[in-house]
Design an enzyme around this catalytic site. Sequence first.
Site, PDB file in Angstrom:
ATOM      1  N   HIS A   1     -30.022 -12.966   5.030  1.00 29.38           N
ATOM      2  CA  HIS A   1     -31.056 -13.130   6.062  1.00 29.38           C
ATOM      3  C   HIS A   1     -30.536 -14.178   7.054  1.00 29.38           C
ATOM      4  O   HIS A   1     -30.290 -15.323   6.678  1.00 29.38           O
ATOM      5  CB  HIS A   1     -32.373 -13.590   5.438  1.00 29.38           C
ATOM      6  CG  HIS A   1     -32.971 -12.547   4.539  1.00 29.38           C
ATOM      7  ND1 HIS A   1     -33.487 -12.828   3.297  1.00 29.38           N
ATOM      8  CD2 HIS A   1     -33.114 -11.205   4.717  1.00 29.38           C
ATOM      9  CE1 HIS A   1     -33.946 -11.701   2.745  1.00 29.38           C
ATOM     10  NE2 HIS A   1     -33.728 -10.706   3.587  1.00 29.38           N
TER      11      HIS A   1
ATOM     12  N   GLU B   1     -31.748 -17.994   7.588  1.00 27.92           N
ATOM     13  CA  GLU B   1     -31.842 -18.896   6.434  1.00 27.92           C
ATOM     14  C   GLU B   1     -30.601 -19.787   6.431  1.00 27.92           C
ATOM     15  O   GLU B   1     -29.603 -19.510   5.783  1.00 27.92           O
ATOM     16  CB  GLU B   1     -32.011 -18.080   5.157  1.00 27.92           C
ATOM     17  CG  GLU B   1     -33.304 -17.271   5.224  1.00 27.92           C
ATOM     18  CD  GLU B   1     -33.534 -16.355   4.038  1.00 27.92           C
ATOM     19  OE1 GLU B   1     -34.570 -15.700   4.008  1.00 27.92           O
ATOM     20  OE2 GLU B   1     -32.668 -16.298   3.141  1.00 27.92           O
TER      21      GLU B   1
ATOM     22  N   GLU C   1     -33.728 -19.150  -4.130  1.00 32.30           N
ATOM     23  CA  GLU C   1     -34.597 -19.490  -2.997  1.00 32.30           C
ATOM     24  C   GLU C   1     -34.669 -21.010  -2.950  1.00 32.30           C
ATOM     25  O   GLU C   1     -35.201 -21.650  -3.844  1.00 32.30           O
ATOM     26  CB  GLU C   1     -35.999 -18.890  -3.192  1.00 32.30           C
ATOM     27  CG  GLU C   1     -36.017 -17.373  -3.292  1.00 32.30           C
ATOM     28  CD  GLU C   1     -35.887 -16.668  -1.943  1.00 32.30           C
ATOM     29  OE1 GLU C   1     -35.859 -17.360  -0.896  1.00 32.30           O
ATOM     30  OE2 GLU C   1     -35.802 -15.424  -1.945  1.00 32.30           O
TER      31      GLU C   1
HETATM   32 ZN   LIG Z   1     -33.682 -14.486   2.261  1.00 33.24          ZN
END
Ligand SMILES: [Zn+2]
Length: 323
Positions: free
Chosen positions: A53, A56, A210
């Site tokens: 992504h 990020e 994450e």
């Molecule tokens: Zn992500």
Amino acid sequence: MNMLQQVLQPTHDLLVKEGEEANFRWSWWDEGVVCFTPKMAYDCSVVISAGVHGNETAPIELLFKIYDDLMAGRLQLKVGLLLILGNPEAIRQGVRYINYDMNRMFSGAYQNIEACAETERVQKLEQYCLDFYDIAPYTQRYHYDLHTAIREAIFPTFAMLPYQTHAYDPLLLAQLKCADLDALVYHNSVGVTFSHFSMHVCHAHSVTLELGKAKPFGHNHLADFRGIDLLLRAVIAQDTLPLRRKETIKQFAVQQAIIKKTATFQLNLSPDAANFSQFKRGDWVTKSSEQDVMYATENFYILFPNPNVALGLRAGLLLKRIE
Ligand SMILES: [Zn+2]
């Protein structure tokens, strides 16, 4: 040339595509994909990816520093290492993706999506992983896919472990605890994420990490990412694992995906509710219609809540605490 400069330049033809340092060889396979091979024998083949992504940024900055420190000899290389910046064009534009979310199209799922730069990139990344693990086929295989979350979280740093029918690698679980993560989440079904692909197809010990909230380049507090940075460096140099400084890691299992079934679908949460917000037993969780209401049969936690997804898509994951 630094990875950051290389990826952020509009023309990204590499001047030098491969080279040799005192203890390892390196080669660029593609934009944002660089492979390091130690000259000595090694036991582990490690893929570290970030920027699947594009917005990020903190994990991308971690990779830049690791790359620089390897090239400058400040970090020893004792594993085969493939560093991947997932979606370079999205990174340049500072967006999550250009046409389609790349982390929803691995393991062949790209075949169901109209061809675009991202479907092409995913196919290449899959092949690079297969090629990389084939360089030393009898080594232990690991894959750490680094992300940051869109919303605040009650447990800001957590690992998502892909659903698998074989046991999870004890070393990987120990590593995640040493990385000062707040929580581990075990998936309950097959996915189309990068880490699911590497686990299932490449037989790697894989995890999606994450690591707090997504912020623009230059606005990250890299000290917040110290735990994972120390861990990745320990893995690369095959050093002893860092000591955990936080309280015991919390563990959760996915109970079910919440699917948005109707246009009037409601989630019993404020729009900005944090990841790991809790539903107490007896609370209503979703209302698909006046007749179709789902209640919490025990205490549940929610991850990635998003009632605004298109019909038929996932509006969140319900979790149960496990020990
Ligand atoms: Zn992500």
